[in-house]
Design a protein around this motif. Structure first.
Motif, PDB file in Angstrom:
ATOM      1  N   ALA A 168     -52.427  -3.582 -13.324  1.00 41.53           N
ATOM      2  CA  ALA A 168     -52.648  -3.684 -11.877  1.00 41.53           C
ATOM      3  C   ALA A 168     -51.419  -3.218 -11.104  1.00 41.53           C
ATOM      4  O   ALA A 168     -51.526  -2.569 -10.058  1.00 41.53           O
ATOM      5  CB  ALA A 168     -52.994  -5.120 -11.502  1.00 41.53           C
ATOM      6  N   HIS A 169     -50.243  -3.544 -11.629  1.00 36.69           N
ATOM      7  CA  HIS A 169     -48.993  -3.133 -10.992  1.00 36.69           C
ATOM      8  C   HIS A 169     -48.897  -1.607 -10.966  1.00 36.69           C
ATOM      9  O   HIS A 169     -48.579  -1.001  -9.930  1.00 36.69           O
ATOM     10  CB  HIS A 169     -47.808  -3.735 -11.754  1.00 36.69           C
ATOM     11  CG  HIS A 169     -46.528  -3.671 -10.992  1.00 36.69           C
ATOM     12  ND1 HIS A 169     -45.329  -4.119 -11.524  1.00 36.69           N
ATOM     13  CD2 HIS A 169     -46.222  -3.190  -9.760  1.00 36.69           C
ATOM     14  CE1 HIS A 169     -44.376  -3.938 -10.642  1.00 36.69           C
ATOM     15  NE2 HIS A 169     -44.893  -3.372  -9.568  1.00 36.69           N
ATOM     16  N   ALA A 170     -49.182  -0.985 -12.083  1.00 35.70           N
ATOM     17  CA  ALA A 170     -49.146   0.471 -12.169  1.00 35.70           C
ATOM     18  C   ALA A 170     -50.206   1.108 -11.269  1.00 35.70           C
ATOM     19  O   ALA A 170     -49.959   2.131 -10.613  1.00 35.70           O
ATOM     20  CB  ALA A 170     -49.346   0.923 -13.619  1.00 35.70           C
ATOM     21  N   GLY A 171     -51.388   0.493 -11.221  1.00 30.07           N
ATOM     22  CA  GLY A 171     -52.457   1.009 -10.373  1.00 30.07           C
ATOM     23  C   GLY A 171     -52.093   0.953  -8.896  1.00 30.07           C
ATOM     24  O   GLY A 171     -52.395   1.867  -8.131  1.00 30.07           O
ATOM     25  N   LEU A 172     -51.429  -0.132  -8.500  1.00 28.61           N
ATOM     26  CA  LEU A 172     -50.990  -0.270  -7.118  1.00 28.61           C
ATOM     27  C   LEU A 172     -49.937   0.782  -6.788  1.00 28.61           C
ATOM     28  O   LEU A 172     -49.946   1.371  -5.697  1.00 28.61           O
ATOM     29  CB  LEU A 172     -50.426  -1.673  -6.892  1.00 28.61           C
ATOM     30  CG  LEU A 172     -50.023  -2.021  -5.461  1.00 28.61           C
ATOM     31  CD1 LEU A 172     -51.221  -1.972  -4.527  1.00 28.61           C
ATOM     32  CD2 LEU A 172     -49.358  -3.392  -5.409  1.00 28.61           C
ATOM     33  N   ALA A 173     -49.040   1.014  -7.730  1.00 31.48           N
ATOM     34  CA  ALA A 173     -47.996   2.021  -7.524  1.00 31.48           C
ATOM     35  C   ALA A 173     -48.593   3.408  -7.298  1.00 31.48           C
ATOM     36  O   ALA A 173     -48.114   4.181  -6.473  1.00 31.48           O
ATOM     37  CB  ALA A 173     -47.046   2.040  -8.723  1.00 31.48           C
ATOM     38  N   GLN A 174     -49.657   3.719  -8.042  1.00 32.15           N
ATOM     39  CA  GLN A 174     -50.323   5.015  -7.854  1.00 32.15           C
ATOM     40  C   GLN A 174     -50.991   5.074  -6.483  1.00 32.15           C
ATOM     41  O   GLN A 174     -50.975   6.125  -5.833  1.00 32.15           O
ATOM     42  CB  GLN A 174     -51.360   5.231  -8.952  1.00 32.15           C
ATOM     43  CG  GLN A 174     -52.039   6.603  -8.897  1.00 32.15           C
ATOM     44  CD  GLN A 174     -51.048   7.746  -9.044  1.00 32.15           C
ATOM     45  OE1 GLN A 174     -50.251   7.773  -9.973  1.00 32.15           O
ATOM     46  NE2 GLN A 174     -51.093   8.689  -8.111  1.00 32.15           N
ATOM     47  N   MET A 175     -51.526   3.943  -6.027  1.00 35.96           N
ATOM     48  CA  MET A 175     -52.149   3.910  -4.705  1.00 35.96           C
ATOM     49  C   MET A 175     -51.115   4.182  -3.615  1.00 35.96           C
ATOM     50  O   MET A 175     -51.427   4.779  -2.578  1.00 35.96           O
ATOM     51  CB  MET A 175     -52.825   2.559  -4.467  1.00 35.96           C
ATOM     52  CG  MET A 175     -53.615   2.503  -3.148  1.00 35.96           C
ATOM     53  SD  MET A 175     -54.284   0.867  -2.790  1.00 35.96           S
ATOM     54  CE  MET A 175     -55.531   0.736  -4.060  1.00 35.96           C
ATOM     55  N   TYR A 176     -49.885   3.735  -3.833  1.00 38.04           N
ATOM     56  CA  TYR A 176     -48.823   3.981  -2.855  1.00 38.04           C
ATOM     57  C   TYR A 176     -48.633   5.481  -2.609  1.00 38.04           C
ATOM     58  O   TYR A 176     -48.207   5.890  -1.533  1.00 38.04           O
ATOM     59  CB  TYR A 176     -47.501   3.397  -3.347  1.00 38.04           C
ATOM     60  CG  TYR A 176     -47.422   1.887  -3.317  1.00 38.04           C
ATOM     61  CD1 TYR A 176     -48.345   1.116  -2.618  1.00 38.04           C
ATOM     62  CD2 TYR A 176     -46.407   1.228  -3.996  1.00 38.04           C
ATOM     63  CE1 TYR A 176     -48.260  -0.264  -2.603  1.00 38.04           C
ATOM     64  CE2 TYR A 176     -46.311  -0.157  -3.981  1.00 38.04           C
ATOM     65  CZ  TYR A 176     -47.243  -0.902  -3.276  1.00 38.04           C
ATOM     66  OH  TYR A 176     -47.146  -2.264  -3.260  1.00 38.04           O
ATOM     67  N   VAL A 177     -48.932   6.283  -3.606  1.00 38.81           N
ATOM     68  CA  VAL A 177     -48.777   7.730  -3.498  1.00 38.81           C
ATOM     69  C   VAL A 177     -50.056   8.381  -2.969  1.00 38.81           C
ATOM     70  O   VAL A 177     -50.013   9.304  -2.153  1.00 38.81           O
ATOM     71  CB  VAL A 177     -48.396   8.341  -4.862  1.00 38.81           C
ATOM     72  CG1 VAL A 177     -48.356   9.867  -4.792  1.00 38.81           C
ATOM     73  CG2 VAL A 177     -47.045   7.801  -5.321  1.00 38.81           C
ATOM     74  N   ASP A 178     -51.192   7.879  -3.420  1.00 36.94           N
ATOM     75  CA  ASP A 178     -52.475   8.498  -3.077  1.00 36.94           C
ATOM     76  C   ASP A 178     -52.916   8.234  -1.645  1.00 36.94           C
ATOM     77  O   ASP A 178     -53.602   9.057  -1.041  1.00 36.94           O
ATOM     78  CB  ASP A 178     -53.571   7.998  -4.030  1.00 36.94           C
ATOM     79  CG  ASP A 178     -53.330   8.441  -5.466  1.00 36.94           C
ATOM     80  OD1 ASP A 178     -52.591   9.423  -5.655  1.00 36.94           O
ATOM     81  OD2 ASP A 178     -53.880   7.804  -6.380  1.00 36.94           O
ATOM     82  N   ASP A 179     -52.533   7.082  -1.094  1.00 36.58           N
ATOM     83  CA  ASP A 179     -52.957   6.714   0.249  1.00 36.58           C
ATOM     84  C   ASP A 179     -51.828   7.004   1.242  1.00 36.58           C
ATOM     85  O   ASP A 179     -50.708   6.521   1.082  1.00 36.58           O
ATOM     86  CB  ASP A 179     -53.332   5.230   0.293  1.00 36.58           C
ATOM     87  CG  ASP A 179     -53.976   4.837   1.610  1.00 36.58           C
ATOM     88  OD1 ASP A 179     -53.250   4.775   2.620  1.00 36.58           O
ATOM     89  OD2 ASP A 179     -55.195   4.602   1.628  1.00 36.58           O
ATOM     90  N   GLU A 180     -52.124   7.764   2.292  1.00 38.00           N
ATOM     91  CA  GLU A 180     -51.105   8.193   3.241  1.00 38.00           C
ATOM     92  C   GLU A 180     -50.411   7.032   3.926  1.00 38.00           C
ATOM     93  O   GLU A 180     -49.227   7.108   4.234  1.00 38.00           O
ATOM     94  CB  GLU A 180     -51.719   9.107   4.318  1.00 38.00           C
ATOM     95  CG  GLU A 180     -51.776  10.572   3.925  1.00 38.00           C
ATOM     96  CD  GLU A 180     -52.116  11.479   5.096  1.00 38.00           C
ATOM     97  OE1 GLU A 180     -52.373  10.964   6.208  1.00 38.00           O
ATOM     98  OE2 GLU A 180     -52.123  12.697   4.897  1.00 38.00           O
ATOM     99  N   ARG A 181     -51.142   5.944   4.182  1.00 40.73           N
ATOM    100  CA  ARG A 181     -50.533   4.819   4.895  1.00 40.73           C
ATOM    101  C   ARG A 181     -49.522   4.084   4.021  1.00 40.73           C
ATOM    102  O   ARG A 181     -48.442   3.728   4.477  1.00 40.73           O
ATOM    103  CB  ARG A 181     -51.628   3.871   5.382  1.00 40.73           C
ATOM    104  CG  ARG A 181     -52.430   4.424   6.537  1.00 40.73           C
ATOM    105  CD  ARG A 181     -53.743   3.727   6.684  1.00 40.73           C
ATOM    106  NE  ARG A 181     -54.557   3.880   5.480  1.00 40.73           N
ATOM    107  CZ  ARG A 181     -55.697   3.242   5.288  1.00 40.73           C
ATOM    108  NH1 ARG A 181     -56.153   2.404   6.193  1.00 40.73           N
ATOM    109  NH2 ARG A 181     -56.390   3.430   4.191  1.00 40.73           N
ATOM    110  N   PHE A 182     -49.868   3.862   2.747  1.00 39.25           N
ATOM    111  CA  PHE A 182     -48.898   3.282   1.816  1.00 39.25           C
ATOM    112  C   PHE A 182     -47.695   4.215   1.681  1.00 39.25           C
ATOM    113  O   PHE A 182     -46.544   3.787   1.694  1.00 39.25           O
ATOM    114  CB  PHE A 182     -49.530   3.080   0.443  1.00 39.25           C
ATOM    115  CG  PHE A 182     -50.454   1.902   0.352  1.00 39.25           C
ATOM    116  CD1 PHE A 182     -49.960   0.614   0.232  1.00 39.25           C
ATOM    117  CD2 PHE A 182     -51.825   2.073   0.380  1.00 39.25           C
ATOM    118  CE1 PHE A 182     -50.804  -0.471   0.144  1.00 39.25           C
ATOM    119  CE2 PHE A 182     -52.685   0.993   0.288  1.00 39.25           C
ATOM    120  CZ  PHE A 182     -52.182  -0.283   0.177  1.00 39.25           C
ATOM    121  N   LYS A 183     -47.985   5.502   1.539  1.00 42.19           N
ATOM    122  CA  LYS A 183     -46.941   6.497   1.339  1.00 42.19           C
ATOM    123  C   LYS A 183     -45.986   6.511   2.532  1.00 42.19           C
ATOM    124  O   LYS A 183     -44.762   6.589   2.369  1.00 42.19           O
ATOM    125  CB  LYS A 183     -47.564   7.875   1.122  1.00 42.19           C
ATOM    126  CG  LYS A 183     -46.600   8.927   0.602  1.00 42.19           C
ATOM    127  CD  LYS A 183     -47.358  10.208   0.250  1.00 42.19           C
ATOM    128  CE  LYS A 183     -46.442  11.210  -0.429  1.00 42.19           C
ATOM    129  NZ  LYS A 183     -45.290  11.585   0.392  1.00 42.19           N
TER     130      LYS A 183
END
Length: 253
Positions: free
Chosen positions: A213-228
């Motif tokens: 889940a931690h790794a999945g969240l980290a990938q979301m940080y890159v894929d989603d512009e708002r997290f990024k």
């Protein structure tokens, strides 16, 4: 309508120097330069400047703004809708804080009794509202309503000490991440410290931690512009760096 640098600066409430700097870094180019060498801005540039100032007001860095507004997929109408939602969330936050202050004043005057828990409810609800408004849809789709609701309840039940701890921890994650980013090594000691601090920060919100889940969240940080945008606010590329560090930390890379 067309505007010179001075005219547009006066219209927008910024300095001429700011507009020239935006031109230099490729954030806001004039529509043309006239025969006298003056920068001339048209309606398209006026609209882009408005978007830039909206993002600046929301605390987004110039480099990240440039990436967003120059992206081929940038949708100005969708961006305006997002600005509106964030501003409405900010209004709700301020209204909750005002209500909390008014309630505290009544308690100080001896007109009501206010529990210690009530004194900090507005701050914790603010955190929940901000997260729901900005990331709620994606997080709920990825982890499910039950998990998100549990996380929100965990925040509501935080003591004041825990709330202060998680706030400071979030700030430390960003500070150490930036220092690590400057080294350029996601496997380095500082980067791995940032990943571990991020895990500790997550523990305040998740009822169960998993590396997947931690790794999945980290990938979301890159894929989603708002997290990024959040992680790139100080330097572009920090979101990807954090993802790489977390991938190494969790053994997913």
């Amino acid at each position: 309508m067309e505007y010179t640098v001075q005219q547009l600066a006066k219209l927008a409430g910024v300095t001429s120097r700011t507009l020239r700097y935006y031109d230099e870094i490729g954030l806001l180019k004039p529509a043309r330069v006239n025969a006298s060498g003056y920068r001339i801005y048209g309606q398209k540039e006026v609209d882009r400047l408005q978007q830039i100032l909206f993002y600046r007001e929301l605390g987004v860095g110039l480099e990240t703004i440039k990436q967003i507004v120059t992206s081929p997929s940038f949708d100005d109408v969708q961006a305006l809708k997002q600005h509106r939602e964030k501003l409405l969330a900010e209004r709700r936050r301020l209204e909750a804080l005002i209500a909390n202050v008014e309630k505290t004043l009544l308690a100080k005057e001896g007109r009501i009794v206010m529990s210690d828990k009530e004194k900090f409810e507005a701050f914790k609800q603010q955190l929940i509202d901000e997260n729901e408004q900005t990331y709620g849809k994606e997080i709920r789709e990825k982890y499910g309503d039950e998990q998100v609701n549990k996380s929100n309840e965990k925040v509501k039940n935080m003591t004041q000490a825990q709330y202060e701890e998680v706030t400071k921890l979030g700030e430390e994650v960003l500070r150490v991440l930036y220092e690590a980013f400057l080294t350029g090594d996601p496997a380095g000691e500082l980067a791995q410290k940032a990943a571990d601090l991020h895990r500790q920060w997550l523990s305040y919100f998740w009822d169960h931690y998993s590396k997947e889940a931690h790794a999945g969240l980290a990938q979301m940080y890159v894929d989603d512009e708002r997290f990024k945008a959040y992680y790139d606010q100080k330097q572009s590329g920090m979101a990807e760096f954090l993802r790489d560090a977390i991938f190494i930390y969790t053994g997913k890379k």
